[in-house]
Enzyme design. Sequence first.
Site, PDB file in Angstrom:
ATOM      1  N   GLY A  13      -1.400   7.630   0.814  1.00  0.00           N
ATOM      2  CA  GLY A  13      -1.583   7.876   2.242  1.00  0.00           C
ATOM      3  C   GLY A  13      -0.336   7.638   3.093  1.00  0.00           C
ATOM      4  N   PRO A  47      -1.728   3.750  14.607  1.00  0.00           N
ATOM      5  CA  PRO A  47      -1.955   5.196  14.434  1.00  0.00           C
ATOM      6  C   PRO A  47      -3.354   5.598  14.899  1.00  0.00           C
ATOM      7  N   TYR A  96      -8.097   0.806  17.700  1.00  0.00           N
ATOM      8  CA  TYR A  96      -9.219  -0.050  18.112  1.00  0.00           C
ATOM      9  C   TYR A  96      -8.939  -1.541  17.900  1.00  0.00           C
ATOM     10  N   GLY A 119       0.828  -1.209   0.000  1.00  0.00           N
ATOM     11  CA  GLY A 119       0.000   0.000   0.000  1.00  0.00           C
ATOM     12  C   GLY A 119       0.859   1.255   0.000  1.00  0.00           C
ATOM     13  N   GLY A 120       2.048   1.157  -0.601  1.00  0.00           N
ATOM     14  CA  GLY A 120       2.999   2.284  -0.555  1.00  0.00           C
ATOM     15  C   GLY A 120       2.694   3.406  -1.542  1.00  0.00           C
ATOM     16  N   ASP A 141      -2.069  -8.015  -5.454  1.00  0.00           N
ATOM     17  CA  ASP A 141      -3.245  -8.068  -4.585  1.00  0.00           C
ATOM     18  C   ASP A 141      -2.879  -9.008  -3.433  1.00  0.00           C
TER      19      ASP A 141
HETATM   20  C1  LIG Z   1     -15.734   8.891  13.604  1.00  0.00           C
HETATM   21  C2  LIG Z   1     -15.022   9.678  12.509  1.00  0.00           C
HETATM   22  C3  LIG Z   1     -13.936   8.910  11.848  1.00  0.00           C
HETATM   23  C4  LIG Z   1     -13.104   9.761  10.941  1.00  0.00           C
HETATM   24  C5  LIG Z   1     -11.878   9.114  10.422  1.00  0.00           C
HETATM   25  C6  LIG Z   1     -11.214   8.254  11.440  1.00  0.00           C
HETATM   26  C7  LIG Z   1      -9.820   7.900  11.062  1.00  0.00           C
HETATM   27  C8  LIG Z   1      -9.307   6.789  11.924  1.00  0.00           C
HETATM   28  C9  LIG Z   1      -9.091   5.587  11.088  1.00  0.00           C
HETATM   29  C10 LIG Z   1      -8.832   4.379  11.851  1.00  0.00           C
HETATM   30  C11 LIG Z   1      -8.546   3.227  11.241  1.00  0.00           C
HETATM   31  C12 LIG Z   1      -8.441   3.105   9.829  1.00  0.00           C
HETATM   32  C13 LIG Z   1      -8.245   1.903   9.269  1.00  0.00           C
HETATM   33  C14 LIG Z   1      -8.138   1.743   7.812  1.00  0.00           C
HETATM   34  O1  LIG Z   1      -7.910   0.661   7.381  1.00  0.00           O
HETATM   35  S1  LIG Z   1      -8.293   3.107   6.796  1.00  0.00           S
HETATM   36  C15 LIG Z   1      -7.838   2.525   5.166  1.00  0.00           C
HETATM   37  C16 LIG Z   1      -8.985   2.582   4.274  1.00  0.00           C
HETATM   38  N1  LIG Z   1      -8.540   2.340   2.906  1.00  0.00           N
HETATM   39  C17 LIG Z   1      -9.156   1.502   2.090  1.00  0.00           C
HETATM   40  O2  LIG Z   1     -10.155   0.896   2.449  1.00  0.00           O
HETATM   41  C18 LIG Z   1      -8.561   1.358   0.739  1.00  0.00           C
HETATM   42  C19 LIG Z   1      -8.956   0.082   0.042  1.00  0.00           C
HETATM   43  N2  LIG Z   1     -10.412  -0.148   0.032  1.00  0.00           N
HETATM   44  C20 LIG Z   1     -11.094  -0.670  -1.041  1.00  0.00           C
HETATM   45  O3  LIG Z   1     -10.530  -0.977  -2.070  1.00  0.00           O
HETATM   46  C21 LIG Z   1     -12.580  -0.895  -0.875  1.00  0.00           C
HETATM   47  O4  LIG Z   1     -13.126   0.031   0.007  1.00  0.00           O
HETATM   48  C22 LIG Z   1     -12.909  -2.344  -0.341  1.00  0.00           C
HETATM   49  C23 LIG Z   1     -14.447  -2.488  -0.282  1.00  0.00           C
HETATM   50  C24 LIG Z   1     -12.309  -2.593   1.034  1.00  0.00           C
HETATM   51  C25 LIG Z   1     -12.342  -3.425  -1.251  1.00  0.00           C
HETATM   52  O5  LIG Z   1     -12.635  -3.165  -2.601  1.00  0.00           O
HETATM   53  P1  LIG Z   1     -13.097  -4.369  -3.614  1.00  0.00           P
HETATM   54  O6  LIG Z   1     -12.242  -5.526  -3.452  1.00  0.00           O
HETATM   55  O7  LIG Z   1     -13.228  -3.739  -4.957  1.00  0.00           O
HETATM   56  O8  LIG Z   1     -14.462  -4.757  -2.982  1.00  0.00           O
HETATM   57  P2  LIG Z   1     -15.956  -4.610  -3.539  1.00  0.00           P
HETATM   58  O9  LIG Z   1     -16.277  -3.209  -3.864  1.00  0.00           O
HETATM   59  O10 LIG Z   1     -16.153  -5.668  -4.562  1.00  0.00           O
HETATM   60  O11 LIG Z   1     -16.773  -5.001  -2.195  1.00  0.00           O
HETATM   61  C26 LIG Z   1     -16.600  -6.253  -1.537  1.00  0.00           C
HETATM   62  C27 LIG Z   1     -17.838  -6.492  -0.718  1.00  0.00           C
HETATM   63  O12 LIG Z   1     -17.945  -5.472   0.279  1.00  0.00           O
HETATM   64  C28 LIG Z   1     -19.214  -4.796   0.134  1.00  0.00           C
HETATM   65  N3  LIG Z   1     -19.066  -3.391   0.456  1.00  0.00           N
HETATM   66  C29 LIG Z   1     -18.221  -2.509  -0.132  1.00  0.00           C
HETATM   67  N4  LIG Z   1     -18.372  -1.294   0.401  1.00  0.00           N
HETATM   68  C30 LIG Z   1     -19.344  -1.397   1.328  1.00  0.00           C
HETATM   69  C31 LIG Z   1     -19.971  -0.451   2.232  1.00  0.00           C
HETATM   70  N5  LIG Z   1     -19.599   0.824   2.284  1.00  0.00           N
HETATM   71  N6  LIG Z   1     -20.923  -0.900   3.069  1.00  0.00           N
HETATM   72  C32 LIG Z   1     -21.295  -2.200   3.068  1.00  0.00           C
HETATM   73  N7  LIG Z   1     -20.737  -3.156   2.233  1.00  0.00           N
HETATM   74  C33 LIG Z   1     -19.784  -2.741   1.387  1.00  0.00           C
HETATM   75  C34 LIG Z   1     -19.582  -4.999  -1.322  1.00  0.00           C
HETATM   76  O13 LIG Z   1     -20.971  -4.824  -1.524  1.00  0.00           O
HETATM   77  C35 LIG Z   1     -19.093  -6.428  -1.543  1.00  0.00           C
HETATM   78  O14 LIG Z   1     -19.993  -7.351  -0.973  1.00  0.00           O
HETATM   79  P3  LIG Z   1     -21.100  -8.123  -1.902  1.00  0.00           P
HETATM   80  O15 LIG Z   1     -20.334  -8.846  -2.973  1.00  0.00           O
HETATM   81  O16 LIG Z   1     -21.805  -9.024  -0.942  1.00  0.00           O
HETATM   82  O17 LIG Z   1     -21.980  -7.045  -2.471  1.00  0.00           O
HETATM   83  N1  LIG Z   2      -5.433   7.227   8.119  1.00  0.00           N
HETATM   84  C1  LIG Z   2      -5.767   6.894   9.362  1.00  0.00           C
HETATM   85  O1  LIG Z   2      -6.348   7.677  10.093  1.00  0.00           O
HETATM   86  C2  LIG Z   2      -5.429   5.538   9.884  1.00  0.00           C
HETATM   87  C3  LIG Z   2      -4.897   4.545   9.087  1.00  0.00           C
HETATM   88  N2  LIG Z   2      -4.577   3.338   9.645  1.00  0.00           N
HETATM   89  C4  LIG Z   2      -3.898   2.314   8.853  1.00  0.00           C
HETATM   90  O2  LIG Z   2      -2.896   2.899   8.085  1.00  0.00           O
HETATM   91  C5  LIG Z   2      -2.691   2.132   6.900  1.00  0.00           C
HETATM   92  C6  LIG Z   2      -2.733   3.036   5.695  1.00  0.00           C
HETATM   93  O3  LIG Z   2      -4.017   3.616   5.591  1.00  0.00           O
HETATM   94  P1  LIG Z   2      -4.244   5.000   4.810  1.00  0.00           P
HETATM   95  O4  LIG Z   2      -2.977   5.445   4.221  1.00  0.00           O
HETATM   96  O5  LIG Z   2      -4.993   5.888   5.702  1.00  0.00           O
HETATM   97  O6  LIG Z   2      -5.280   4.565   3.674  1.00  0.00           O
HETATM   98  P2  LIG Z   2      -5.087   4.228   2.110  1.00  0.00           P
HETATM   99  O7  LIG Z   2      -6.420   3.818   1.636  1.00  0.00           O
HETATM  100  O8  LIG Z   2      -4.401   5.359   1.438  1.00  0.00           O
HETATM  101  O9  LIG Z   2      -4.093   3.006   2.112  1.00  0.00           O
HETATM  102  C7  LIG Z   2      -4.472   1.671   1.936  1.00  0.00           C
HETATM  103  C8  LIG Z   2      -3.561   1.061   0.902  1.00  0.00           C
HETATM  104  O10 LIG Z   2      -3.804  -0.350   0.856  1.00  0.00           O
HETATM  105  C9  LIG Z   2      -3.744  -0.749  -0.504  1.00  0.00           C
HETATM  106  N3  LIG Z   2      -4.552  -1.954  -0.665  1.00  0.00           N
HETATM  107  C10 LIG Z   2      -5.876  -2.094  -0.430  1.00  0.00           C
HETATM  108  N4  LIG Z   2      -6.277  -3.331  -0.759  1.00  0.00           N
HETATM  109  C11 LIG Z   2      -5.181  -3.986  -1.200  1.00  0.00           C
HETATM  110  C12 LIG Z   2      -4.953  -5.294  -1.690  1.00  0.00           C
HETATM  111  N5  LIG Z   2      -5.946  -6.184  -1.787  1.00  0.00           N
HETATM  112  N6  LIG Z   2      -3.698  -5.641  -2.065  1.00  0.00           N
HETATM  113  C13 LIG Z   2      -2.677  -4.741  -1.984  1.00  0.00           C
HETATM  114  N7  LIG Z   2      -2.824  -3.492  -1.521  1.00  0.00           N
HETATM  115  C14 LIG Z   2      -4.075  -3.121  -1.143  1.00  0.00           C
HETATM  116  C15 LIG Z   2      -4.292   0.415  -1.300  1.00  0.00           C
HETATM  117  O11 LIG Z   2      -3.757   0.434  -2.630  1.00  0.00           O
HETATM  118  P3  LIG Z   2      -4.561  -0.143  -3.912  1.00  0.00           P
HETATM  119  O12 LIG Z   2      -5.913   0.447  -3.902  1.00  0.00           O
HETATM  120  O13 LIG Z   2      -3.670   0.270  -5.065  1.00  0.00           O
HETATM  121  O14 LIG Z   2      -4.554  -1.644  -3.755  1.00  0.00           O
HETATM  122  C16 LIG Z   2      -3.784   1.606  -0.505  1.00  0.00           C
HETATM  123  O15 LIG Z   2      -2.564   2.075  -1.027  1.00  0.00           O
HETATM  124  C17 LIG Z   2      -3.736   1.041   6.903  1.00  0.00           C
HETATM  125  O16 LIG Z   2      -3.194  -0.145   7.452  1.00  0.00           O
HETATM  126  C18 LIG Z   2      -4.790   1.589   7.850  1.00  0.00           C
HETATM  127  O17 LIG Z   2      -5.528   0.580   8.438  1.00  0.00           O
HETATM  128  C19 LIG Z   2      -4.794   3.063  10.957  1.00  0.00           C
HETATM  129  C20 LIG Z   2      -5.332   4.000  11.763  1.00  0.00           C
HETATM  130  C21 LIG Z   2      -5.675   5.314  11.302  1.00  0.00           C
END
Ligand SMILES: CCCCCCCCC/C=C\C=C\C(=O)SCCNC(=O)CCNC(=O)[C@H](O)C(C)(C)COP(=O)(O)OP(=O)(O)OC[C@H]1O[C@@H](n2cnc3c(N)ncnc32)[C@H](O)[C@@H]1OP(=O)(O)O
Ligand SMILES: NC(=O)C1=CN([C@@H]2O[C@H](COP(=O)(O)OP(=O)(O)OC[C@H]3O[C@@H](n4cnc5c(N)ncnc54)[C@H](OP(=O)(O)O)[C@@H]3O)[C@@H](O)[C@H]2O)C=CC1
Length: 299
Positions: free
Chosen positions: A34, A204, A163, A30-31, A81
């Site tokens: 973010g 984080p 969390y 995920g480099g 992936d």
């Molecule tokens: C209280 C305020 C908070 C403010 C911010 C707080 C910050 C603190 C953060 C703390 C922790 C953070 C942790 C993190 O990990 S943040 C990183 C987030 N980054 C990403 O998620 C990047 C990558 N994400 C994705 O690519 C997609 O979002 C993915 C859904 C996770 C995967 O994509 P893909 O493989 O393309 O999946 P599909 O779109 O096919 O979906 C699979 C499956 O999931 C269902 N789905 C998708 N979105 C939702 C949704 N919003 N709600 C419910 N379900 C969802 C989708 O329908 C599919 O299921 P099905 O086949 O049964 O329909």
């Molecule tokens: N931002 C925040 O407030 C917080 C973030 N975190 C953690 O920090 C890390 C980075 O998050 P952040 O930078 O905010 O979010 P981003 O969404 O920018 O980063 C997530 C990265 O994961 C990659 N990724 C997602 N799915 C796959 C997959 N199947 N295979 C390979 N790579 C994948 C994405 O790239 P691509 O779509 O190209 O695959 C993307 O670069 C995560 O572990 C998150 O849980 C934790 C707490 C707070």
Amino acid sequence: QLVQSTFFPPAEGVMLPTGSFSNRVAFITGGGTGLGRAMTSTLSQLGAQCVIASRKLDVLQQTAEEISSQTGNKVHAVECDVRDPQAVARCVERMETLTGLPDVIINNAAGNFVCPSERLSPNAWRSITDIVLNGTAFVTLELGKRLIQSRKGASFLAITTIYAESGSGFVVPSASAKAGVEALYKSLAAEWGRYGHRFNIIQPGPIRTKGAFSRLDPTGAFEKAMISRIPTGRLGKPAEIANLAAFVSSDYATWMSGAVIRLDGGEYVSMAGEFNELRRVTPDQWKMMEAMIRNTRGS
Ligand SMILES: CCCCCCCCC/C=C\C=C\C(=O)SCCNC(=O)CCNC(=O)[C@H](O)C(C)(C)COP(=O)(O)OP(=O)(O)OC[C@H]1O[C@@H](n2cnc3c(N)ncnc32)[C@H](O)[C@@H]1OP(=O)(O)O
Ligand SMILES: NC(=O)C1=CN([C@@H]2O[C@H](COP(=O)(O)OP(=O)(O)OC[C@H]3O[C@@H](n4cnc5c(N)ncnc54)[C@H](OP(=O)(O)O)[C@@H]3O)[C@@H](O)[C@H]2O)C=CC1
């Protein structure tokens, strides 16, 4: 930002001495975006040759070009992936050809979205837990086995979340998978020290990235309330995580293994303490409450 944030300005410059990662190879999942991008940039500035991997090759390539043109050090983009163990094996093979096995591995890739648990489909659950827990395990096992075979030591770092420890409603697949990642890394810290491998975890707190905020607070309605519970009064900066990650992965931290480091401006303890809401009590109200308490006789 809250007024007290002026006491806690972020220092965003690179912290470690120049050249701290010269002749080192760092692999960051995920480099391309973010926090992963920030960690790649810092390690590259410190002399590392970086390999970044995720699904979107175009995003990776753009980040790789931008960072390497700034630092003068190579950044390689490899499509992968992490949910697919065969794709992970192919990615590691490609890295072996490009750079050799890495000295630093950062498992940062993740997926997440807020959703009431009763609305989650099995595939939604699978999607998040596959990226976060299985993806981290596939990357760690594939690299670990090859490093052991080559008798090469390495630093492994996982990026989890505050969390992972407490659990959290509305992000239950992420909370469950991140807790699993922490168990994986603490377990391997105990088991693979004998092969020269260190395993650490950074949790984080909230840091603005498009990936996180667009999926966790899509309307922006909760941001103010979230900042109000952070004792340092502000969000974190990607560079703050990047400096910590660089330190943990560096030669200055060779005695660190099995550590779980929270970097969250105090948000976790602020949410945990039963009486912390008493911050809202004014001096006049304290006067009155103290008098009431002192006047109490018996039980
Ligand atoms: C209280 C305020 C908070 C403010 C911010 C707080 C910050 C603190 C953060 C703390 C922790 C953070 C942790 C993190 O990990 S943040 C990183 C987030 N980054 C990403 O998620 C990047 C990558 N994400 C994705 O690519 C997609 O979002 C993915 C859904 C996770 C995967 O994509 P893909 O493989 O393309 O999946 P599909 O779109 O096919 O979906 C699979 C499956 O999931 C269902 N789905 C998708 N979105 C939702 C949704 N919003 N709600 C419910 N379900 C969802 C989708 O329908 C599919 O299921 P099905 O086949 O049964 O329909
Ligand atoms: N931002 C925040 O407030 C917080 C973030 N975190 C953690 O920090 C890390 C980075 O998050 P952040 O930078 O905010 O979010 P981003 O969404 O920018 O980063 C997530 C990265 O994961 C990659 N990724 C997602 N799915 C796959 C997959 N199947 N295979 C390979 N790579 C994948 C994405 O790239 P691509 O779509 O190209 O695959 C993307 O670069 C995560 O572990 C998150 O849980 C934790 C707490 C707070």
